[in-house]
Design an enzyme around this catalytic site. Sequence first.
Site, short mmCIF file in Angstrom:
data_model
loop_
_atom_site.label_atom_id
_atom_site.label_comp_id
_atom_site.label_asym_id
_atom_site.label_seq_id
_atom_site.Cartn_x
_atom_site.Cartn_y
_atom_site.Cartn_z
N THR A 221 -4.19 -15.51 -4.91
CA THR A 221 -2.93 -14.62 -4.94
C THR A 221 -1.71 -15.96 -4.61
O THR A 221 -1.84 -17.02 -4.45
CB THR A 221 -2.66 -13.65 -4.08
OG1 THR A 221 -2.67 -14.25 -2.57
CG2 THR A 221 -4.17 -12.76 -3.95
N GLU B 41 -3.03 -14.00 -9.09
CA GLU B 41 -2.55 -12.86 -9.09
C GLU B 41 -1.02 -13.15 -8.27
O GLU B 41 -0.86 -13.97 -7.70
CB GLU B 41 -3.03 -11.87 -8.31
CG GLU B 41 -4.54 -11.15 -8.83
CD GLU B 41 -4.98 -10.31 -7.74
OE1 GLU B 41 -4.57 -9.96 -6.72
OE2 GLU B 41 -6.22 -9.91 -8.04
N LEU C 240 3.20 -10.45 -4.17
CA LEU C 240 4.41 -9.08 -4.34
C LEU C 240 4.68 -8.85 -5.51
O LEU C 240 4.53 -9.65 -6.56
CB LEU C 240 5.68 -9.61 -3.37
CG LEU C 240 5.22 -10.33 -1.83
CD1 LEU C 240 6.42 -10.63 -1.48
CD2 LEU C 240 4.72 -9.53 -0.99
N ASP D 248 0.82 -1.25 0.17
CA ASP D 248 -0.03 0.14 0.06
C ASP D 248 0.92 1.26 0.20
O ASP D 248 1.52 1.55 0.99
CB ASP D 248 -0.82 0.01 1.18
CG ASP D 248 -2.15 -0.83 1.09
OD1 ASP D 248 -2.34 -1.50 -0.22
OD2 ASP D 248 -2.68 -1.11 2.22
N GLU E 1 -10.05 -8.88 -0.07
CA GLU E 1 -10.10 -10.09 0.05
C GLU E 1 -11.21 -10.84 0.91
O GLU E 1 -11.40 -10.14 2.09
CB GLU E 1 -8.86 -10.96 0.31
CG GLU E 1 -7.57 -10.48 -0.40
CD GLU E 1 -6.21 -10.68 0.13
OE1 GLU E 1 -5.34 -10.55 -0.85
OE2 GLU E 1 -5.97 -10.65 1.37
#
Length: 556
Positions: A425, A463, A466, A182, A266
């Site tokens: 992810t 996805e 990181l 973020d 999520e």
Amino acid sequence: MTLTLRSSASFINLKDTTKSLKTPADYFSGTICFARTKPSCRTQVIRNSVQEAVHELSFSKAPSVMEGYRRSEKPEQLHALSGGHSMENNAKVPVFVMLPLDTVTQGGKLNRPRTMNASLMALKGAGVEGVMVDAWWGLVEKDGPLRYNWEGYAELVQMVRKHGLKLQVVMSFHQCGGNVGDSSSIPLPPWALEEIRKNPELVYTDRSGRRNPEYISLGCDSLPVLAGRTPIQVYSDYMRSFRDRFKDFLGEVIVEIQVGMGPCGELRYPSYPESNGTWIFPGIGEFQCYDKYMRTSLQAAAEARGKSDWGTSGPHDCGQYNQFPEDTGFFRRDGTWNSEYAQFFLEWYSGMLLEHGNRILLAARGIFQGTETKLSAKVAGIHWHYRTRSHAAELTAGYYNTRHRDGYLPIARMMGKHGVVFNFTCMEMKDGEQQGNAESSPEGLVRQVKMTTRSARTELAGENALERYDASAYEQVLKTSRSDSGNGLCAFTYLRTNKKLFEAENWRHLVYFVTSMSEGGRDTKKLLERGSSGSNVYVGFIKGKTVKDLIEVVLV
């Protein structure tokens, strides 16, 4: 040699090379060589434009990849699942790229439109299918309940369409800031924060009373606690407003709506918050069931079970955020996580999360039905302590997944019931890269989810967790995208567009990756020749009679 990447059938065919072609393994172990080609004047102008735009980018640096240590001891036996349906091995896997978190400004305008235009042009040339953007609740409904400002997003949609790309839009009902990656801060809408100020019980709370303002507690999903509306009504009104504002683009430009259902978008509890150093990897996290609405639900469930004393609190011996499973009485190898009480609590805790997801997806399905837009939802890749029996970090996040139980099957079935894509992810991670004491197995976790979604007959997308630019990470995604073990991927979204992505070596890796994914993760037989030169990246623009925008990416 020049390379023309084709992202649609309308790309111009250049003369095929007769030189020997390399396999993906050859590429990842060597250096790429390209003959130098003099760009046209128009190409040079656009090259300068892209380079200038890249220079303007000011995104924060990507988080470091965790230093890896290979395990020396034999791991616990991991899940072995079976199922029926899987994608074809040679299916094309479209690649999307996430846009910056601050794509739309606090004032509701498109951020750095010149840079965005050049970035989209370059991505189109690289052959990507499209891009993903967060539609932040905290920006769009900032000025008051039911007062929506979609103008910045409308400008983006027009720009995406101009470049012939597709768009995935995330209904982001969570706060931006305080989690991995973020780089921006976007809180919930001010009017919602005012309701939280008046009633702090509206947000998730841990055992020590720490409040987390990332997302409204699912315990009050059906209560009119947000200026007379329930959270589910608020989310539904928001999605309905989006549908009405962009109805002419749904299914054509906007091809997917990812429905946010928790922190980071999520479906999970905020069990490992990084803000203020509360949690540090690879801590087990903490249960988030101590706001009054969650406690009321727990007490009712315990009384219905005839065990009212089980409803007074969560497990008392489950440790703190940064402890390890063996430090606790609950999560340790022979701990109480497998007791009758634990089964009751964990079924309730994970069941509440599942019901929350079901409520939101039911609303989303009704709102977007008939728009030909695909729905998706994201599940977190909590890979640390996966090799232990209790899977502590997954349990605190709301995934009742242990050595003896598949916690992802109920989620996959719930999403499949609504025709929603299960987005997962950590597709880029390898076990050998992980911290030795983390008992981590991202590869084992991904294998389990691939088998589980196949068994549930639910589509799977992926996805990277990181920001990664190295060949090893791309190679791992290529491997996991295929259906050799469980579901193959129906799409992959790359994290994310920033200044570093446009550096020459990183860009070449992305170009190769997108090309290979378009061939189902196999050797395309039109790959880049190894060598020792290769330097800059520039973007050429070609306009034909039947094509609006054609971008030729040439690495010289």
